[in-house]
Design an enzyme around this catalytic site. Sequence first.
Site, PDB file in Angstrom:
ATOM      1  CB  SER B  15      -0.923   0.020   1.216  1.00  0.00           C
ATOM      2  OG  SER B  15      -0.174  -0.184   2.407  1.00  0.00           O
ATOM      3  CG  ASP B 201      -2.316   5.170   8.479  1.00  0.00           C
ATOM      4  OD1 ASP B 201      -1.071   5.092   8.436  1.00  0.00           O
ATOM      5  OD2 ASP B 201      -3.056   4.539   7.708  1.00  0.00           O
ATOM      6  CG  HIS B 204      -0.543   3.574   4.995  1.00  0.00           C
ATOM      7  ND1 HIS B 204      -1.555   3.116   5.811  1.00  0.00           N
ATOM      8  CD2 HIS B 204      -0.211   2.539   4.195  1.00  0.00           C
ATOM      9  CE1 HIS B 204      -1.836   1.858   5.495  1.00  0.00           C
ATOM     10  NE2 HIS B 204      -1.017   1.474   4.523  1.00  0.00           N
TER      11      HIS B 204
END
Lengths: 257, 257
Positions: B15, B201, B204
């Site tokens: 991600s 967060d 990330h």
Amino acid sequence: MAANVQDTIMLFGDSLTEMGSEAGGIVQRLSAVYKRKLDVLNRGFSGYNTRWAIPVLEQILAKKSEQANLPAVRLLTIWFGANDAAVPETHRQHIPLAYYTDNLTKLIRLVKDPSSAHYSPDTKIVVITPPPVNTEQWAEKKATMDPPDNQLDRSFEATKAYARAAKEVAAREGVEVVDAWTVLWKAAGEVEGQLSQFMSDGLHLNENGYEILYNELISVISTKLPELHYEKLNDVFVSYRDIDYANPDPSLQKRKA
Amino acid sequence: MAANVQDTIMLFGDSLTEMGSEAGGIVQRLSAVYKRKLDVLNRGFSGYNTRWAIPVLEQILAKKSEQANLPAVRLLTIWFGANDAAVPETHRQHIPLAYYTDNLTKLIRLVKDPSSAHYSPDTKIVVITPPPVNTEQWAEKKATMDPPDNQLDRSFEATKAYARAAKEVAAREGVEVVDAWTVLWKAAGEVEGQLSQFMSDGLHLNENGYEILYNELISVISTKLPELHYEKLNDVFVSYRDIDYANPDPSLQKRKA
């Protein structure tokens, strides 16, 4: 070598396209929503007009004989006119309106004419009209160049005429259109000076201008080309939640987006 | 079909790579500076670990037998570890450290081993280490999920160990490394809570974090792979200023970047 895994959206145009890879630009916005589905290719060429675009498009699209293993172009945007519409007296980029119409037609037919070496019936085309020019803002920008350039090389009315012509060509050729000129003009309350909200220098868009363009393009996709909306496309590889943890490999085969 | 006009930079990872197409992300920043030179391909797969990465890399890189007409991968970044390092008790994404090391080695050798079907000696590889985790920020994020998730599935020390292992694999295999863990840790003054400046967060990166990563990657390119620096590459098609206005077509032939 990069395998042919994701089909593509190709954005073909002048500096308005080329600058679209900046944060908030049209290329960046599309890349973010189409990730894992389609690759978004920036094929923007600052300063180019439709005359120069023809030999370039012939090279950036594969010939039928070369198409094995190459990614399909599912969507091609063609966005020229901002340089073609330069005033003839000051500017070698200028293309007379009748030739602009002809050239734009040639670009479309390069893809859509069954006799073309680049014929690609499954490629959807969206013509984007050149945005309105904020001549006062553009004159200010040119005055700050080194050396200062005080000859105004764009006119509001000329670009308006080229935008109208682009719309007419798209209609005549049966392809879609995103009328950037009109959506930006309306967003500015039809007041030239108000365009500065959407433009970095009177000729090029800022993030706000690209946002309006992006929304209009997604709206045209939604209504005219719904099969290409990013929400209708699969991720080529599944979500990690759908991987079979005990026996992952069969669930990790690529799919068609 | 899109012709093979621009070679590519392929960003392969989880991600952290996938989100890089957002404004200010690593994919967007590279796309902006490499436009008209190399296409930057986002091959990020949220939630994936190195085990699942292996069958994917086999599909996103062409086999030698398929390479005709396909764009070369000039630079491949491999950025996994954030999910592999998930704590084993709570998380099916977890890969034990020794297997992570093995898998990362396999990914590199898929490209670098002459006996591999995907052997590509001209592809330069940069391994990126997973960034440090801000566990307090990540716990807060998980508590706000629906339903709330109160089981902490990452640990600062585990990710640190995986980052160190990634660095060691890169050194052993003779490829370059961008040590995201260390540059972000130093930028945060080596205080876990200060990492929130660089993270959305706790797991990330935000724009500031991606900026640090981008600067480090460009610095590694400048010193270790200078031939791939964007300033050393040609635009594939010339600047409009270099077009021969009287006889444009010969000047509009594509060149190698």
